[in-house]
Design an enzyme around this catalytic site. Structure first.
Site, PDB file in Angstrom:
ATOM      1  N   CYS A 299      43.115 -11.103  74.274  1.00 47.05           N
ATOM      2  CA  CYS A 299      42.429  -9.845  74.021  1.00 47.05           C
ATOM      3  C   CYS A 299      43.346  -8.929  73.211  1.00 47.05           C
ATOM      4  O   CYS A 299      44.509  -8.736  73.581  1.00 47.05           O
ATOM      5  CB  CYS A 299      42.034  -9.184  75.333  1.00 47.05           C
ATOM      6  SG  CYS A 299      41.337  -7.524  75.122  1.00 47.05           S
TER       7      CYS A 299
ATOM      8  N   ASP B 133      42.224 -15.536  76.669  1.00 48.64           N
ATOM      9  CA  ASP B 133      40.831 -15.959  76.519  1.00 48.64           C
ATOM     10  C   ASP B 133      40.839 -17.462  76.264  1.00 48.64           C
ATOM     11  O   ASP B 133      41.438 -17.931  75.293  1.00 48.64           O
ATOM     12  CB  ASP B 133      40.159 -15.234  75.344  1.00 48.64           C
ATOM     13  CG  ASP B 133      40.073 -13.731  75.540  1.00 48.64           C
ATOM     14  OD1 ASP B 133      39.808 -13.307  76.680  1.00 48.64           O
ATOM     15  OD2 ASP B 133      40.258 -12.990  74.562  1.00 48.64           O
TER      16      ASP B 133
END
Length: 271
Positions: free
Chosen positions: A177, A184
């Site tokens: 992120c 992620d």
């Protein structure tokens, strides 16, 4: 113009006590695309498919209802929807009365369309899990890797051999992120027609996202643009299925306009 730093990401916020569409935080796609050299006509079509696992509201008598939903945001919308804001918005429905499930679906579609700047399709339910898996995984390749970012398109190349049509997959995509630094995780699928893509180079390229900070949608557009530029396939489809966070997962797909048939819509085993 909204920026990621202006969003609720990484901040402690109170959960909403009532319906509030202003919680939805749109982020213009243009800035992320400029970073990868996409300033004119887009070389792809596609959508961002969201799976919502924690959807609830009250019926007309005040009885709670629960559901799952699939949201389709077109990639040519001016803005993407920031994920934490979407979670907060959906939670704002928890104590709100609706006369029917259709009224809920319509309300969500209207609010998302307004914020994204394009028609967002909403349907109840989720796609099936892809238990078999389409394509051939490149993850078992035996190679040493020590480059984890930034993404290095120089690894990508195609062999001077007859044209093939194939599907390659990897479960090793990881990015971060851009605001919170949280990891992620995703499985990525490339379907293409063209000269055979060098598989070792492709795996090295995907692993070079590991320390990279960028939103899911922008990562997929970067992959599509880099493969298109470096390998020059006749057509290309790239989809990433990201793992769930906060009751949501996102599955960006970018495709050449000339693809004969679309990829089947599934969820990943890790979702």
């Amino acid at each position: 113009m909204n920026t990621p730093e202006d969003s609720t990401l990484g901040r402690e916020v109170a959960y909403p006590s009532g319906y509030d569409p202003s919680l939805l935080f749109p982020i213009p796609r243009a800035a992320g695309r400029q970073a990868i050299g996409l300033t004119g006509d887009l070389p792809f079509i596609g959508r961002d498919r969201w799976h919502a696992y924690e959807l609830s509201w009250l019926d007309a008598q005040g009885k709670p209802c629960v559901a799952t939903a699939t949201l389709h945001v077109p990639c040519d919308s001016p803005s993407l929807i920031e994920s934490k804001s979407l979670k907060l918005y959906l939670n704002s429905l928890n104590a709100t009365r609706f006369n029917s499930a259709e009224a809920v679906r319509t309300r969500i579609a209207t609010d998302l369309s307004t914020r994204a700047g394009a028609d967002v399709a909403v349907e109840f339910g989720l796609p099936p899990i892809d238990a078999v898996g389409e394509g051939e995984s490149i993850d078992a390749l035996d190679l040493s890797i020590d480059d984890y970012g930034p993404p290095n398109a120089a690894y990508l190349c195609a062999h001077a051999q007859p044209v093939v049509e194939e599907v390659l997959t990897s479960a090793l995509l990881k990015s971060n992120c851009p605001v919170t630094g949280q990891p992620d995780w995703a499985s990525v699928t490339l379907r293409y027609r063209g000269a055979p893509i060098d598989r070792e180079g492709l795996l090295r390229y995907l692993v070079s996202f590991r320390d990279h900070a960028e939103f899911h949608e922008q990562c997929v557009e970067r992959i599509f643009n880099d493969v298109l530029t470096q390998c020059a396939p006749q057509w290309l489809v790239v989809e990433a299925r990201y793992t769930r966070r906060g009751g949501l997962d996102i599955n960006p797909l970018r495709s050449s306009a000339s693809v004969p048939t679309p990829l089947s819509i599934f969820r990943d085993l890790r979702q």
